[in-house]
Design an enzyme around this catalytic site. Structure first.
Site, mmCIF file in Angstrom:
data_model
loop_
_atom_site.group_PDB
_atom_site.id
_atom_site.type_symbol
_atom_site.label_atom_id
_atom_site.label_comp_id
_atom_site.label_asym_id
_atom_site.label_seq_id
_atom_site.Cartn_x
_atom_site.Cartn_y
_atom_site.Cartn_z
ATOM 1 N N ARG A 132 0.841 -1.212 0.000
ATOM 2 C CA ARG A 132 0.000 0.000 0.000
ATOM 3 C C ARG A 132 0.867 1.251 0.000
ATOM 4 N NH1 ARG A 132 -2.311 2.018 4.672
ATOM 5 N NH2 ARG A 132 -2.715 -0.076 5.463
ATOM 6 N N TYR B 50 -11.950 18.711 -16.296
ATOM 7 C CA TYR B 50 -12.488 17.344 -16.382
ATOM 8 C C TYR B 50 -13.681 17.194 -15.422
ATOM 9 C CZ TYR B 50 -12.620 12.264 -15.935
ATOM 10 O OH TYR B 50 -13.024 10.964 -15.896
ATOM 11 N N ASP C 299 -3.385 19.108 -14.743
ATOM 12 C CA ASP C 299 -3.728 17.831 -15.359
ATOM 13 C C ASP C 299 -3.183 17.865 -16.795
ATOM 14 O OD1 ASP C 299 -4.956 15.696 -16.666
ATOM 15 O OD2 ASP C 299 -6.810 15.872 -15.510
ATOM 16 N N LYS D 298 -5.171 6.664 -19.878
ATOM 17 C CA LYS D 298 -5.264 7.167 -21.248
ATOM 18 C C LYS D 298 -3.962 6.862 -22.000
ATOM 19 C CE LYS D 298 -9.089 8.549 -19.469
ATOM 20 N NZ LYS D 298 -9.294 9.870 -18.886
#
Ligand SMILES: *Cc1c(COP(=O)(O)O)cnc(C)c1O
Length: 397
Positions: A56, A109, A180, A205
Site C-alpha cells: 500500500r 475534467y 492535469d 489514457k
C-alpha cells in the site's frame, strides 16, 4: 514533436538490480515484505532504512514506474495511484486543509469539477472558477488562494493556456499550481519546465495506451511529493498495484510513437473536415486555434460541432469503425457526445458556457488509419443530414 523524444528513457530496461538479467522488470506480486530480524523490521517501520514494508505504501515494480514517470515529466519524484481521480483527490487532500481555497480553470475534467463542487466543500475547501484570460497581470482572484488547478488543453473545447506566464503569476502569489497534463501527455508538453509545481495524469489514457488499465500519477518536487506520500498515500490507500504498473511500463515503451500517430491522424482528419459545411466548428489547437509555445501537438482528440441540420443521435448510431464510449488514449477510436458526458455539469463548467451546443461530439482518433476514420465520419454525416446540400470540400475526402 521530437521523433526521438526521450527514447533512451522510454526504452531502458529498468530491470537492472533485479533478477536474472530480465529485459523487463519483474512483477512483484506481493502484499507484504519479509525481514530477517527485529532490527531490520524496526529500521524499515521507523523510516530509518529505505525498504519496502507493505505494497500500500511501496512496491519495487511500482517504483520503477514512478521513477520513469518523474523523468518523463522532468520532475524530481512521482507517485502512482489506482486512478487519475485518485491522483487528483489524494494530491489535493494531501496538501490542503479546511479554509483553503482552490482556483480552477473553467471546463476542467467533469469528475475533477464534481470533486470541487460535491466532496471538497464538506471538508471546508471552496473552489472558484476563472477563464484562462483572467489568469494574467495582477490576477486578484489568486490572492490568498492555496492552489491553482489547470488543464491545457481543457476538456472538450481544448482551450490552451500560456503556461509560463500563469505559472509565474501563481508563484509570485505563493499559490501551488497543479496541472492535469493527460490530454498532452509528457511527449507533447512538460508543464514543470514551464514552472508548474505538480503534474497529474490519468494513466488510463495515453500512458498505458491499450484501454486495459485504470491508473494515475502525480509528479513534482521532492518537497511537495513527500507531503502527499506521507499522508494521503497510506491513509486514503489508493496506491497502484504491481500488475497495473507493469502494464503501464509496457505501454510507455510505445508512448512516443503512439502519441505521434494519434496526433497526425487527428490533425489530418480535422483539416479535411474543416471545409465540410455539415460541421459548424472544430475544436482543436493547431487547426481552429494556434498551438501555444509549450505544446508541440494536440494529441488524438478533437470536438466536432455539428450543424443543426445534422441529427447527432443518427450520426453517432451510423458510425461503424468509431465506437461510442468514454475515455480515450487507447488503440481504438471513440466518439462521445458532449451533452451526454457533461449533463451533470452546470454553472461555470457547463459546456454551453463556452458556446458549445448540444450537437457537439468529441472524437478520439485511434490507430485504425486516418482515411478509414475520415470515411466513417463522412458516412455518418451523410446518414444524419438527409436533404442537406453538401459542399465540395466535404465530398473531396
Ligand atoms: C480520464 C481523465 C481523468 C480521470 O482519470 P481516471 O484514470 O479515469 O480516474 C482526469 N483528467 C482527464 C483529463 C481525463 O481525461
Amino acid at each position: 514533436m521530437h521523433s526521438g523524444f526521450k527514447a533512451d528513457l522510454i526504452l531502458t530496461h529498468d530491470a537492472e538490480g533485479h533478477q536474472a538479467g530480465a529485459a523487463v522488470p519483474p512483477i512483484f506480486q506481493t502484499s507484504t515484505f519479509l525481514f530477517p530480524d527485529f532490527d531490520t523490521l524496526e529500521g524499515c517501520y521507523s523510516g530509518r532504512d529505505e525498504a519496502d514494508l507493505y505494497s500500500r505504501t511501496g512496491n519495487p515494480t511500482v517504483r520503477v514506474l514512478e521513477n520513469k514517470l518523474a523523468q518523463l515529466e522532468n520532475g524530481e519524484e512521482a507517485i502512482a495511484f489506482s486512478s487519475g481521480m485518485a491522483a487528483i483527490s489524494s494530491s489535493i487532500l494531501g496538501l490542503l486543509k479546511s479554509g483553503d481555497r482552490i482556483v480552477c480553470i473553467r471546463n476542467a475534467y467533469s469528475d475533477a469539477y464534481r470533486l470541487f463542487e460535491i466532496l471538497l466543500p464538506r471538508f471546508g475547501i471552496q473552489t472558484e472558477y476563472v477563464d484562462a484570460s483572467e489568469l494574467t497581470g495582477t490576477c486578484d482572484i489568486l490572492a490568498g488562494a492555496s492552489m491553482l488547478f489547470l488543464e491545457s488543453p481543457t476538456s472538450f473545447v481544448f482551450e490552451t493556456l500560456d503556461l509560463k506566464n500563469i505559472a509565474g503569476v501563481a508563484r509570485n502569489k505563493g499559490v501551488v499550481t497543479l496541472m492535469d497534463n493527460s490530454f498532452a501527455s509528457p511527449i507533447l508538453q512538460n508543464p514543470i519546465d514551464a514552472g508548474i509545481d505538480l503534474v497529474v495524469h490519468s494513466a488510463s489514457k495515453y500512458l498505458s495506451g491499450h484501454s486495459d488499465v485504470v491508473a494515475g500519477c502525480v509528479i513534482g518536487s521532492t518537497g511537495l511529493i513527500e507531503r502527499i506520500r506521507e499522508t494521503t498515500v497510506p491513509l486514503l490507500g489508493a496506491k497502484l498495484s504491481a500488475m497495473e504498473a507493469s502494464l503501464i511500463l509496457r505501454g510507455l515503451r510505445t508512448l512516443a510513437v503512439r502519441v505521434r500517430a494519434h496526433t497526425e491522424a487527428a490533425d489530418w482528419i480535422a483539416r479535411k473536415l474543416q471545409s465540410d459545411n455539415r460541421i459548424r466548428k472544430i475544436h482543436r489547437p493547431g487547426v481552429s486555434a494556434p498551438l501555444p509555445e509549450t505544446l508541440s501537438g494536440a494529441g488524438g482528440l478533437f470536438t466536432l460541432e455539428l450543424e443543426d441540420a445534422v441529427d447527432i443521435r443518427t450520426f453517432c448510431d451510423a458510425l461503424q469503425l468509431i465506437r461510442l464510449g468514454v475515455s480515450w488514449g487507447g488503440f481504438e477510436s471513440l466518439a462521445l457526445p458532449a451533452a451526454i458526458a457533461n449533463r451533470q455539469d452546470t454553472g461555470p463548467n457547463a459546456l454551453n458556457a463556452f458556446g458549445v451546443s448540444k450537437n457537439a461530439v468529441r472524437i478520439f482518433a485511434g490507430l485504425e488509419g486516418a482515411s478509414a476514420l475520415l470515411e466513417d465520419i463522412q458516412g455518418a454525416l451523410s446518414a444524419a443530414c438527409v436533404g442537406m446540400r453538401v459542399t465540395e470540400g466535404a465530398l473531396g475526402g
